[in-house]
Design an enzyme around this catalytic site. Sequence first.
Site, PDB file in Angstrom:
ATOM      1  N   ALA A 177       0.864  -1.188   0.000  1.00  0.00           N
ATOM      2  CA  ALA A 177       0.000   0.000   0.000  1.00  0.00           C
ATOM      3  C   ALA A 177       0.896   1.232   0.000  1.00  0.00           C
ATOM      4  O   ALA A 177       1.868   1.293   0.757  1.00  0.00           O
ATOM      5  CB  ALA A 177      -0.869   0.002   1.248  1.00  0.00           C
ATOM      6  N   LYS A 178       0.542   2.201  -0.850  1.00  0.00           N
ATOM      7  CA  LYS A 178       1.347   3.435  -0.853  1.00  0.00           C
ATOM      8  C   LYS A 178       0.710   4.396   0.154  1.00  0.00           C
ATOM      9  O   LYS A 178      -0.052   5.299  -0.191  1.00  0.00           O
ATOM     10  CB  LYS A 178       1.411   4.021  -2.269  1.00  0.00           C
ATOM     11  CG  LYS A 178       2.518   5.029  -2.432  1.00  0.00           C
ATOM     12  CD  LYS A 178       2.825   5.265  -3.885  1.00  0.00           C
ATOM     13  CE  LYS A 178       3.692   6.488  -4.093  1.00  0.00           C
ATOM     14  NZ  LYS A 178       5.024   6.399  -3.491  1.00  0.00           N
ATOM     15  N   ALA A 179       0.995   4.114   1.418  1.00  0.00           N
ATOM     16  CA  ALA A 179       0.400   4.868   2.521  1.00  0.00           C
ATOM     17  C   ALA A 179       1.455   5.795   3.103  1.00  0.00           C
ATOM     18  O   ALA A 179       2.621   5.409   3.253  1.00  0.00           O
ATOM     19  CB  ALA A 179      -0.092   3.904   3.594  1.00  0.00           C
TER      20      ALA A 179
END
Length: 313
Positions: free
Chosen positions: A156-158
Amino acid sequence: MEKRYPKFLLFRGELVPYGEARIHVLSTAVKFATTVFEGLRGYWNEDRQELYCFRLTEHFRRLSESMEIVRIPGPNEASWYIEQVVRIIRANEFREDLHIRVQVFIDADDGGLSSTEPTSVCIAAMPMGRYLKHDGVDVAVSSWARIWDRSTPPRAKAVANYHNSRLAVVQARIDGYDDAILLTPDGRVAEGPGYNLFLVRRGQLITPPVTEGVLEGITRDSLIRLAHDMLGIDVVERPVDRSELYVAEEMFFCGSAAEVTPILSVDRHKVGTGGVGDITNRLKVAYLAAARGLVPGCVGWLTPVYVTGADGI
Ligand code: PMP
């Protein structure tokens, strides 16, 4: 490089002057880093007077996957984001290389840890040339381990994931290096703080698989395809040991911001002869040509902003 700000951002569905795109200091997004995002590029082609955005469909598919993984609801249709990206670039009348950041965040004023609404979208397009040192970087293997799927999924590109990246890069700079390579908790090579990694060993082009604590990079995927189609090289996706970094013939980082950035040394071990390797160079040329619309087989990757618009490829 001097930073130049855009006139407008897209914020909560409106074009808003840069300085007016504000959230409350106690919003959930600030308190608990409840933001997912995408970073992507637009490349100006002077001859055609056109700006091409790179692989928007794939970026917005990944954004939607990030939202699903970390449970931040929001618009998840790629076509909606693509229209908004074209809108914000046109509103700013940019005719140069750009970096575009798309954020979806929980916009609750003084929200709690488990808040999942309301969410907002912000899109910023900004002028950007080279991001990392173009000729190459000297890197250290970080003493910080890469986050992993059981706690803070790297897939996830969190925003929260970049705390791990920041620890590694700040430490590397303090220690006199340009950047860092993070290892998985098991000690295998994962990636850089904001870029995937490839190396060449015994003539093989190798990159760690997507199950090794890496973001599923869109540049990584593009290079795998370009290596096959333009260089006739099949990339080997396999786990990589730290000691292999010390005896690699070539190595580079790749990412939307980093493009293809050669790695010149790791922990002061020279990579190859210490210069930029042949495969690295050829891939870099192929990638930038594809991104500027010069590779006929790759035009499907591009969204032209001015001539044909969002839906015109
Ligand atoms: N890994 C990390 C941790 C990143 O932040 C990025 C940049 N988005 C990448 C890899 C490269 O991904 P992409 O090629 O999609 O930009």
